[in-house]
Write a protein that holds these residues in place. Structure first.
Motif, PDB file in Angstrom:
ATOM      1  N   ALA A   1       1.894   2.879 -10.289  1.00 63.21           N
ATOM      2  CA  ALA A   1       1.091   1.939  -9.634  1.00 63.21           C
ATOM      3  C   ALA A   1       0.096   1.267  -9.876  1.00 63.21           C
ATOM      4  O   ALA A   1      -0.289   0.488  -9.559  1.00 63.21           O
ATOM      5  N   ASP A   2      -1.078   2.199 -11.136  1.00 65.60           N
ATOM      6  CA  ASP A   2      -1.933   2.061 -11.431  1.00 65.60           C
ATOM      7  C   ASP A   2      -2.082   1.328 -11.959  1.00 65.60           C
ATOM      8  O   ASP A   2      -2.405  -0.269 -12.442  1.00 65.60           O
TER       9      ASP A   2
ATOM     10  N   LEU B   1       0.185  -1.246 -12.150  1.00 67.64           N
ATOM     11  CA  LEU B   1       1.100  -2.568 -11.165  1.00 67.64           C
ATOM     12  C   LEU B   1      -0.707  -2.909 -10.121  1.00 67.64           C
ATOM     13  O   LEU B   1      -0.643  -3.858  -9.405  1.00 67.64           O
ATOM     14  N   ASP B   2      -1.448  -1.896 -10.466  1.00 67.28           N
ATOM     15  CA  ASP B   2      -2.587  -2.549 -10.060  1.00 67.28           C
ATOM     16  C   ASP B   2      -2.706  -2.585  -7.706  1.00 67.28           C
ATOM     17  O   ASP B   2      -2.532  -3.089  -7.674  1.00 67.28           O
ATOM     18  N   TYR B   3      -1.480  -1.575  -8.018  1.00 62.83           N
ATOM     19  CA  TYR B   3      -1.198  -1.445  -5.610  1.00 62.83           C
ATOM     20  C   TYR B   3      -1.491  -0.139  -5.866  1.00 62.83           C
ATOM     21  O   TYR B   3      -2.055   1.386  -6.491  1.00 62.83           O
ATOM     22  N   PRO B   4      -2.938  -0.186  -4.402  1.00 69.61           N
ATOM     23  CA  PRO B   4      -3.488   0.947  -4.086  1.00 69.61           C
ATOM     24  C   PRO B   4      -2.491   1.881  -3.644  1.00 69.61           C
ATOM     25  O   PRO B   4      -0.817   1.582  -3.114  1.00 69.61           O
ATOM     26  N   TYR B   5      -3.277   3.402  -3.731  1.00 71.53           N
ATOM     27  CA  TYR B   5      -1.966   3.768  -3.124  1.00 71.53           C
ATOM     28  C   TYR B   5      -2.530   5.333  -3.095  1.00 71.53           C
ATOM     29  O   TYR B   5      -4.003   5.618  -3.353  1.00 71.53           O
ATOM     30  N   CYS B   6      -2.545   5.789  -2.042  1.00 71.73           N
ATOM     31  CA  CYS B   6      -2.777   7.566  -1.497  1.00 71.73           C
ATOM     32  C   CYS B   6      -1.402   8.671  -1.791  1.00 71.73           C
ATOM     33  O   CYS B   6      -0.251   8.188  -1.615  1.00 71.73           O
ATOM     34  N   ILE B   7      -2.104  10.131  -1.763  1.00 73.35           N
ATOM     35  CA  ILE B   7      -1.102  10.761  -2.257  1.00 73.35           C
ATOM     36  C   ILE B   7      -1.337  11.683  -0.797  1.00 73.35           C
ATOM     37  O   ILE B   7      -2.174  11.987  -0.329  1.00 73.35           O
ATOM     38  N   VAL B   8      -0.117  12.382  -0.078  1.00 73.92           N
ATOM     39  CA  VAL B   8      -0.198  13.173   1.052  1.00 73.92           C
ATOM     40  C   VAL B   8       1.304  14.297  -0.174  1.00 73.92           C
ATOM     41  O   VAL B   8       1.733  14.164  -0.090  1.00 73.92           O
ATOM     42  N   ASP B   9       0.435  15.905   0.507  1.00 76.58           N
ATOM     43  CA  ASP B   9       0.942  16.781   0.003  1.00 76.58           C
ATOM     44  C   ASP B   9       0.619  18.325   0.669  1.00 76.58           C
ATOM     45  O   ASP B   9      -0.567  17.563   1.257  1.00 76.58           O
ATOM     46  N   ASP B  10       1.130  19.265   0.873  1.00 77.51           N
ATOM     47  CA  ASP B  10       0.287  20.739   1.978  1.00 77.51           C
ATOM     48  C   ASP B  10       0.270  21.664   0.352  1.00 77.51           C
ATOM     49  O   ASP B  10       0.015  22.825   0.747  1.00 77.51           O
ATOM     50  N   ARG B  11       0.281  21.123  -0.755  1.00 77.02           N
ATOM     51  CA  ARG B  11      -0.053  22.299  -2.146  1.00 77.02           C
ATOM     52  C   ARG B  11      -1.255  21.651  -2.436  1.00 77.02           C
ATOM     53  O   ARG B  11      -2.147  20.303  -2.984  1.00 77.02           O
ATOM     54  N   VAL B  12      -3.039  21.955  -2.238  1.00 77.64           N
ATOM     55  CA  VAL B  12      -3.997  22.067  -2.909  1.00 77.64           C
ATOM     56  C   VAL B  12      -3.855  22.272  -4.655  1.00 77.64           C
ATOM     57  O   VAL B  12      -4.573  21.174  -4.970  1.00 77.64           O
TER      58      VAL B  12
ATOM     59  N   CYS C   1      -1.967  18.472  -5.025  1.00 78.31           N
ATOM     60  CA  CYS C   1      -2.972  17.405  -4.721  1.00 78.31           C
ATOM     61  C   CYS C   1      -4.130  17.107  -5.360  1.00 78.31           C
ATOM     62  O   CYS C   1      -5.311  17.458  -4.207  1.00 78.31           O
ATOM     63  N   THR C   2      -5.170  17.073  -6.039  1.00 81.40           N
ATOM     64  CA  THR C   2      -6.164  16.502  -6.752  1.00 81.40           C
ATOM     65  C   THR C   2      -6.157  15.469  -7.532  1.00 81.40           C
ATOM     66  O   THR C   2      -5.864  14.722  -7.652  1.00 81.40           O
ATOM     67  N   ARG C   3      -7.237  15.765  -7.086  1.00 85.96           N
ATOM     68  CA  ARG C   3      -8.796  14.179  -8.062  1.00 85.96           C
ATOM     69  C   ARG C   3      -8.277  14.395  -9.677  1.00 85.96           C
ATOM     70  O   ARG C   3      -8.404  13.481 -10.590  1.00 85.96           O
ATOM     71  N   GLU C   4      -8.124  15.325  -9.870  1.00 86.26           N
ATOM     72  CA  GLU C   4      -7.591  15.334 -11.438  1.00 86.26           C
ATOM     73  C   GLU C   4      -6.167  14.942 -11.666  1.00 86.26           C
ATOM     74  O   GLU C   4      -7.001  14.007 -12.838  1.00 86.26           O
ATOM     75  N   ARG C   5      -5.699  15.230 -10.701  1.00 81.88           N
ATOM     76  CA  ARG C   5      -4.408  14.916 -11.266  1.00 81.88           C
ATOM     77  C   ARG C   5      -4.396  13.181 -10.723  1.00 81.88           C
ATOM     78  O   ARG C   5      -3.206  12.712 -11.694  1.00 81.88           O
ATOM     79  N   PHE C   6      -5.012  12.665  -9.793  1.00 83.37           N
ATOM     80  CA  PHE C   6      -4.269  11.768  -9.527  1.00 83.37           C
ATOM     81  C   PHE C   6      -5.759  10.694  -9.253  1.00 83.37           C
ATOM     82  O   PHE C   6      -6.283  10.340  -7.908  1.00 83.37           O
ATOM     83  N   PRO C   7      -6.491  10.807 -10.546  1.00 86.16           N
ATOM     84  CA  PRO C   7      -7.993  10.023 -10.542  1.00 86.16           C
ATOM     85  C   PRO C   7      -8.215   8.232  -9.544  1.00 86.16           C
ATOM     86  O   PRO C   7      -9.038   8.224  -9.224  1.00 86.16           O
TER      87      PRO C   7
ATOM     88  N   GLU D   1       1.337  -1.173   0.157  1.00 82.91           N
ATOM     89  CA  GLU D   1      -0.241  -0.170  -0.139  1.00 82.91           C
ATOM     90  C   GLU D   1       0.885   1.120   0.176  1.00 82.91           C
ATOM     91  O   GLU D   1       1.301   1.557   0.570  1.00 82.91           O
ATOM     92  N   LEU D   2       0.575   1.997  -1.222  1.00 77.76           N
ATOM     93  CA  LEU D   2       2.007   3.224  -1.000  1.00 77.76           C
ATOM     94  C   LEU D   2       1.410   4.549  -0.564  1.00 77.76           C
ATOM     95  O   LEU D   2      -0.039   4.838  -0.646  1.00 77.76           O
ATOM     96  N   VAL D   3       2.342   5.257  -0.003  1.00 76.92           N
ATOM     97  CA  VAL D   3       1.623   6.195   0.976  1.00 76.92           C
ATOM     98  C   VAL D   3       2.447   7.436   0.120  1.00 76.92           C
ATOM     99  O   VAL D   3       3.759   7.743   0.463  1.00 76.92           O
ATOM    100  N   LEU D   4       2.784   7.795  -1.512  1.00 77.40           N
ATOM    101  CA  LEU D   4       3.155   8.597  -1.511  1.00 77.40           C
ATOM    102  C   LEU D   4       3.018  10.002  -1.353  1.00 77.40           C
ATOM    103  O   LEU D   4       2.314  11.097  -1.634  1.00 77.40           O
ATOM    104  N   VAL D   5       4.152  10.434  -0.434  1.00 75.84           N
ATOM    105  CA  VAL D   5       4.654  11.864   0.163  1.00 75.84           C
ATOM    106  C   VAL D   5       5.180  12.705  -0.398  1.00 75.84           C
ATOM    107  O   VAL D   5       6.557  12.556  -1.418  1.00 75.84           O
ATOM    108  N   GLY D   6       4.360  13.099  -1.461  1.00 78.43           N
ATOM    109  CA  GLY D   6       4.576  14.536  -2.676  1.00 78.43           C
ATOM    110  C   GLY D   6       3.252  14.326  -3.626  1.00 78.43           C
ATOM    111  O   GLY D   6       4.097  13.319  -4.625  1.00 78.43           O
TER     112      GLY D   6
END
Length: 264
Positions: free
Chosen positions: A122-123, A125-136, A139-145, A105-110
């Motif tokens: 990750a897409d 390889l079918d690996y589940p992942y989330c995105i962590v960032d300080d910039r709204v 870190c958007t659903r458009e970039r990481f659907p 389970e990838l936690v991509l910090v950046g």
């Protein structure tokens, strides 16, 4: 729920388990067909016939899960036969034990260029992942659907806390300018992997800073930095491949980061 529907559900939930299935039977046996889900603690759903043979199949399934390797086992259900088990049926069964291991389970910090490249891989390889960032705006659903979750906070430490890191979290860190905060936060959890993109000088500076703040050398020794396998990567996509390669390697070892609790 049908047994194979349960297998599909467990796979979607990224669970680890084994599916034991009779693939051949000869002579008198309790069952000629049968499937059984076996969990890590030895609990089961379904059956391959019950009795002593099933007990041995469960035992072998738990071992297979621990080793992460599928196998075929065979039992002679005849206590008088050579290598037979203490049963009176007289027949023989062969059982395929297929191990389903959970994916990292990838936690991509950046959420910058490298985070984007990591998400694309990750897409694939079918690996589940989330995105962590300080910039709204990054870190958007458009970039990481396809991200399971997006965690955004101007304090990236708080954003990372919200990701609920655990023993199956693989945390590569490549932030804009707050790698030290992200690393300190990640080291408070029993993550399977923590890595950080950084030059040798940056690594020294961040490690010295964190040691002054209470992080131990033992914890820092488990951080993968420089990050990724050494394959001469240069582009974001090549670096992403080297990081995923290292994560795959580490995922086979299953050695969680040791944790020292700090004030959050």
């Amino acid at each position: 729920m049908q047994l194979m529907e349960k297998v599909a559900m467990l796979t979607r939930q990224n669970e680890t388990f084994a599916l034991a299935m009779i693939i051949e039977s000869k002579g008198s046996t309790p069952r000629h067909v049968g499937k059984m889900i076996v969990y890590r603690d030895g609990s089961i759903e379904g059956t391959v016939g019950g009795g002593l043979a099933e007990y041995y199949v469960i035992e072998e399934s738990v071992k297979a899960i621990r080793n992460g390797q599928s196998k075929i086992v065979e039992y002679k259900l005849n206590k008088h036969a050579k290598d037979g088990i203490s049963m009176n049926c007289g027949g023989t069964i062969r059982v395929f034990i297929e191990v389903y291991t959970n994916r990292p389970e990838l936690v991509l910090v950046g959420a910058g260029h490298l985070g984007y490249a990591m998400a694309k891989l990750a897409d694939f390889l079918d690996y589940p992942y989330c995105i962590v960032d300080d910039r709204v705006d990054y870190c958007t659903r458009e970039r990481f659907p396809n991200a399971a979750n997006l965690f955004v906070n101007e304090n990236i430490g708080k954003a990372l806390h919200e990701a609920n890191l655990n023993e199956n979290s693989y945390v590569p860190i490549f932030t804009k300018d707050c790698d030290d905060i992200a690393l300190k936060t990640a080291l408070q959890y029993p993550c399977a992997y923590i890595g950080m993109v950084a030059s040798k000088r940056k690594i020294i500076n961040i490690f010295e800073k964190l040691k002054r703040e209470g992080i131990t050398q033992e914890q820092l020794d488990q951080v993968h930095s420089p990050i990724g396998l050494e394959i001469g990567s240069e582009t974001s996509e090549e670096i992403a491949i080297s990081i995923i390669g290292e994560i795959i390697k580490v995922s086979r070892e299953k050695k969680p980061i040791k944790v020292k609790q700090l004030n959050k």
